[in-house]
Design a protein around this motif. Structure first.
Motif, mmCIF file in Angstrom:
data_model
loop_
_atom_site.group_PDB
_atom_site.id
_atom_site.type_symbol
_atom_site.label_atom_id
_atom_site.label_comp_id
_atom_site.label_asym_id
_atom_site.label_seq_id
_atom_site.Cartn_x
_atom_site.Cartn_y
_atom_site.Cartn_z
ATOM 1 N N TYR A 133 0.834 -1.206 0.000
ATOM 2 C CA TYR A 133 0.000 0.000 0.000
ATOM 3 C C TYR A 133 0.862 1.247 0.000
ATOM 4 C CZ TYR A 133 -2.929 -3.839 0.965
ATOM 5 O OH TYR A 133 -3.529 -5.046 0.836
ATOM 6 N N ILE A 514 -3.864 2.190 7.004
ATOM 7 C CA ILE A 514 -4.191 1.448 5.789
ATOM 8 C C ILE A 514 -5.449 0.605 5.979
ATOM 9 C CG2 ILE A 514 -3.367 -0.348 4.230
ATOM 10 C CD1 ILE A 514 -0.502 0.647 5.023
ATOM 11 N N TRP A 515 -5.553 -0.044 7.133
ATOM 12 C CA TRP A 515 -6.589 -1.062 7.294
ATOM 13 C C TRP A 515 -7.831 -0.559 8.005
ATOM 14 C CZ3 TRP A 515 -6.164 -5.594 4.777
ATOM 15 C CH2 TRP A 515 -4.909 -5.879 4.242
ATOM 16 N N GLU A 582 -11.608 8.840 -0.419
ATOM 17 C CA GLU A 582 -11.309 8.656 -1.838
ATOM 18 C C GLU A 582 -9.851 8.215 -2.017
ATOM 19 O OE1 GLU A 582 -12.554 8.425 -5.606
ATOM 20 O OE2 GLU A 582 -13.792 8.859 -3.846
ATOM 21 N N ASP A 585 -9.385 4.629 -0.851
ATOM 22 C CA ASP A 585 -9.851 3.715 -1.881
ATOM 23 C C ASP A 585 -8.834 3.591 -2.997
ATOM 24 O OD1 ASP A 585 -12.104 2.624 -1.073
ATOM 25 O OD2 ASP A 585 -13.479 3.974 -2.121
ATOM 26 N N ASP A 586 -8.144 4.711 -3.264
ATOM 27 C CA ASP A 586 -7.201 4.715 -4.375
ATOM 28 C C ASP A 586 -5.953 3.906 -4.050
ATOM 29 O OD1 ASP A 586 -6.028 5.251 -6.706
ATOM 30 O OD2 ASP A 586 -6.111 7.427 -6.550
ATOM 31 N N ARG A 588 -5.571 1.609 -1.807
ATOM 32 C CA ARG A 588 -5.771 0.225 -1.402
ATOM 33 C C ARG A 588 -5.760 -0.713 -2.604
ATOM 34 N NH1 ARG A 588 -10.574 -0.014 3.046
ATOM 35 N NH2 ARG A 588 -9.321 0.351 4.905
ATOM 36 N N ILE A 589 -6.048 -0.219 -3.789
ATOM 37 C CA ILE A 589 -6.089 -1.115 -4.943
ATOM 38 C C ILE A 589 -4.828 -0.948 -5.779
ATOM 39 C CG2 ILE A 589 -8.591 -1.204 -5.109
ATOM 40 C CD1 ILE A 589 -8.267 0.869 -7.393
ATOM 41 N N PRO A 590 -4.314 -2.050 -6.334
ATOM 42 C CA PRO A 590 -3.148 -1.934 -7.204
ATOM 43 C C PRO A 590 -3.575 -1.450 -8.581
ATOM 44 C CG PRO A 590 -3.822 -4.208 -7.059
ATOM 45 C CD PRO A 590 -4.758 -3.434 -6.179
ATOM 46 N N GLY A 591 -2.590 -1.165 -9.431
ATOM 47 C CA GLY A 591 -2.915 -0.731 -10.788
ATOM 48 C C GLY A 591 -3.196 0.752 -10.835
ATOM 49 N N TYR B 10 -13.251 -6.356 -3.748
ATOM 50 C CA TYR B 10 -11.795 -6.556 -3.781
ATOM 51 C C TYR B 10 -11.220 -6.434 -2.388
ATOM 52 C CZ TYR B 10 -6.865 -5.586 -4.392
ATOM 53 O OH TYR B 10 -5.507 -5.617 -4.270
ATOM 54 N N TRP B 11 -11.665 -5.401 -1.660
ATOM 55 C CA TRP B 11 -11.073 -5.177 -0.346
ATOM 56 C C TRP B 11 -11.494 -6.264 0.627
ATOM 57 C CZ3 TRP B 11 -6.910 -3.063 0.889
ATOM 58 C CH2 TRP B 11 -6.627 -2.760 2.221
ATOM 59 N N GLY B 82 -7.766 -5.665 -11.269
ATOM 60 C CA GLY B 82 -6.861 -4.618 -10.792
ATOM 61 C C GLY B 82 -5.428 -4.886 -11.179
ATOM 62 N N GLU B 84 -1.852 -4.782 -12.796
ATOM 63 C CA GLU B 84 -1.084 -3.655 -13.337
ATOM 64 C C GLU B 84 -0.560 -3.994 -14.721
ATOM 65 O OE1 GLU B 84 1.254 -2.567 -9.385
ATOM 66 O OE2 GLU B 84 0.716 -4.619 -9.829
#
Lengths: 612, 86
Positions: A133, A514-515, A582, A585-586, A588-591, B10-11, B82, B84
């Motif tokens: 993260y 984070i959590w 926001e 949320d951003d 926490r996700i990969p990519g 996902y979370w 998700g 990459e």
């Protein structure tokens, strides 16, 4: 500047470059071995063993100089997972973990494992809970991340102040061990070695920042691996007929246990909260190798493992390194490599301890004082071991050893050529340089990014930003070295305190940020302040009085208090804002684009449009 | 890039994976040393078993934990779109 194509992300020739370094290092050792047989002077061998690799590291560091902040602070986010893990493992352990860890396993047997568990497990916790993260967020330092997550400059400043203390302690610990190792290797005075160390570190990291550190530390870490594995493999091949000491020293250990039983070595039982580990004084072996809990009680063993693990996981000097991986997936993978490598190194250290105990049992115990072998006399003359008593058959309790000398005593005890004694010394020195450069880099960037330029979220202009960071890094190195010179404390305690402080001050807030969505700036401030304060109090009480907890266990008090304070204060404070949710949320996700890089890009665009 | 409505599942998935990786590991770290003395009478490739499990065993389990975590979490990333693209 985000990079999109993989070919630019990772340099395909890295393997070749480090192959060249590995061969050059091996060649240096072989040439010195030949020189020694030809009768070259001892001073030349020592000087070459210290200076040769050091010139290499400094050259790599200088060649990787950069003027781009993205390169300076995050190494361009293109360090492949293996190299990242290599550097992480060696800089987490440093010379102190390697040298003192071996000594603890030798002197306390089973009880020394707590350090191995803490370092290996720390990377597991870091890889699962924190690192991916932080990589997606992409901040250059931990306080930047916390400040942005809680949307508060005060959090950023507090986090910087709290993170600076363990980093400084860790630098001092590594400088102390570096001084011991360096002055043994060269025979020079401590202040001379301190100067070499500080100049070496400054040359390696000041011009190129994280970019220099990535590549110079990779070379140092390779040197550490070679310097540790080669002598141990030689001993293992001689003793067990297999060069894989890590898995083949079992029969030696069993034979050792049988000898210990024959000698009637006592089986001490420590009280559950006891934590008595060897310091800098000469210490005798009091417990059997495989018998648990003779000097560290069961409860404090588990507590120490868990809290130091949390300390490694939240170590503010290691976390910026996770931001250099090309992607979130690569960050997770680099933590895997780090776990594997640090585990391998420390298990090798345990085999050194077993071989060394075997030698002690074989050639010292049961002999009279004038039958003692040459190698023991050498150690005794250097003040690293002693023998007491006049009985004809000396028991094991009459020998005392210096904790940090055990790793280097093994090649001496086997009568190997001097170069093979200098090799692990040079390896430990390289580990010290790697660990110091990682932590001064993190401390310097924290000071410049979060304190000096930290009042605005917008970064300073490139030139100013780099100059401040360079000055801060140099200052951090000098202050750490000075601290180690004026306050000579046991390096292992310094390292354990650093880990305890990062476990109580930073771990709870980092994990919650984070959590747990609900964490807000009030919670972060209270959590960090309370956890850190309690840990400091616990360390001071543990040192000043013999009552209560040992100072290395300060995290066992500080960490739960930190969690409780952060959760309680967050509940009292306001709900986090929409923007924070926001952001959460951003990252926490990969990519997608790295959060920090995107924000910097948008800020730059805004500035440009304002200029027009 | 992950779809907005994918973020919640996902979370949830990620949280369960975190616990499934971390809790067994922490349990091992607590339990192995405490039972080491009892296990020491057995042996494994020459080592007293308790000693081996506490040192080498925990290191091996740590490596396996991270490796399986990396693999599973990557599968979760792909499942929710998700992944990459580099």
């Amino acid at each position: 500047m985000p990079l999109s194509s993989r070919s630019r992300a990772v340099n395909p020739r890295l393997g070749i470059y480090f192959g060249i370094f590995t061969s050059a290092f091996t060649a240096l050792v072989l040439v010195l071995l030949i020189f020694e047989q030809l009768g070259a002077s001892d001073a030349l061998l020592r000087g070459m063993m210290l200076g040769g690799p050091l010139v290499f590291y400094a050259a790599i560091g200088l060649l990787a100089a950069t003027r781009e902040p993205f390169e300076f602070f995050a190494s361009g986010r293109r360090v492949p997972p293996f190299f990242n893990g290599l550097v992480l493992s060696v800089s987490a352990m440093g010379a102190t973990g390697l040298v003192a860890g071996t000594g603890l396993l030798f002197l306390h047997g089973f009880d020394g494992w707590f350090l191995t568990i803490a370092l290996t497990g720390g990377f597991v916790v870091m890889g699962i809970l924190i690192a991916p993260y932080l990589r997606k967020f992409g901040a250059f330092t931990v306080p930047t991340f916390l400040g942005r997550r809680c949307e508060s400059r005060l959090v950023r400043l507090t986090a910087a102040a709290i993170a600076a203390v363990p980093m400084l302690l860790f630098i001092a610990a590594e400088v102390r061990t570096g001084l011991f190792v360096g002055s043994w290797l060269t025979g020079q005075s401590e202040s001379m070695i301190a100067a070499i160390l500080a100049v070496g570190v400054i040359l390696t990291v000041v011009l190129g920042g994280m970019r220099s550190a990535s590549w110079a530390n990779s070379a140092e870490s390779i040197a550490v691996l070679l310097a540790l594995m080669v002598p141990v493999a030689m001993v293992a091949a001689a003793v067990t007929y297999l060069p894989f000491a890590q898995l083949s020293h079992g029969p030696v250990l069993r034979a050792l246990s049988r000898l210990e039983a024959q000698q009637g070595m006592p089986i001490p039982v420590a009280s559950p909260l006891a934590f008595e580990i060897a310091g800098l004084e000469l210490t005798s072996i009091t417990q059997r190798m495989a018998k648990p809990f003779g000097s560290i009680g069961p409860l404090s063993f588990v507590l120490a493992s868990l809290t130091l693990m949390a300390g490694v996981a939240a170590a503010p000097w290691l976390l910026p390194r996770t931001g250099t991986a090309p992607s979130v997936y690569d960050t997770r993978k680099s933590l895997g490599w780090a776990t594997f490598l640090v585990g391998t190194i420390l298990v090798t250290a345990s085999s050194v301890a077993v071989f060394m105990r075997d030698v002690v049992m074989d050639t010292l115990v049961g002999h009279s004082i004038d039958q003692l072998p040459e190698w023991f006399r050498t150690l005794e003359a250097a003040g690293l071991a002693e023998v007491h008593g006049q009985v004809p058959r000396l028991p094991i309790s009459s020998f005392t050893f210096y904790r940090d000398a055990v790793l280097f005593a093994l090649p001496i005890a086997y009568g190997y050529p001097a170069v093979l004694v200098y090799l692990p010394l040079a390896g430990a020195f390289a580990a010290a340089v790697a660990a110091i450069s990682v932590s001064t880099l993190a401390l310097g960037s924290t000071l410049s990014e979060d304190v000096i330029n930290g009042l605005r979220w917008e970064p300073a202009p490139n030139q100013l930003r780099l100059t401040t960071a360079r000055i801060a890094i140099a200052a951090a190195t000098l202050v750490g070295t000075w601290l180690a010179l004026v306050a000579p404390t046991d390096p292992l305690s310094l390292m354990l305190w650093a880990l305890a402080l990062s476990a109580s001050g930073l771990f709870p807030v980092l994990v919650l940020s984070i959590w747990w969505k609900r964490l807000n700036s009030l919670g972060a401030l209270t959590g960090m302040g309370t956890g850190f304060g309690v840990a400091v109090m616990a360390i001071i009480t543990g040192e000043a009085t013999s009552l209560g907890l040992h100072s290395a266990l300060a995290g066992a008090l500080g960490m739960p208090v930190g969690f409780l304070a952060a959760i309680g204060a967050s509940k009292l404070g306001p709900q986090p804002s929409r923007q924070t949710l926001e952001l959460l949320d951003d990252f926490r996700i990969p990519g997608g684009e790295t959060v920090y890089d995107r924000e910097m890009r948008l800020l730059r665009l805004k500035e440009r449009s304002r200029a027009i | 890039m992950m779809e907005r409505e994918e973020r919640k599942p996902y979370w949830r998935h990620t949280k369960w994976q975190m616990m499934a990786s971390l809790l067994p590991f922490l349990l091992v770290v607590i339990v192995f040393p405490l039972y080491a003395d009892k296990l020491n009478s057995n042996r494994f490739i020459g080592f007293p078993l308790g000693y081996f499990l506490t040192g080498h065993g925990i290191v091996l389990i740590a490596v396996v934990t991270v490796a399986s975590f990396v693999n599973r979490q990557d599968a979760i990333d792909r499942w929710h779109g998700g992944h990459e693209h580099l």
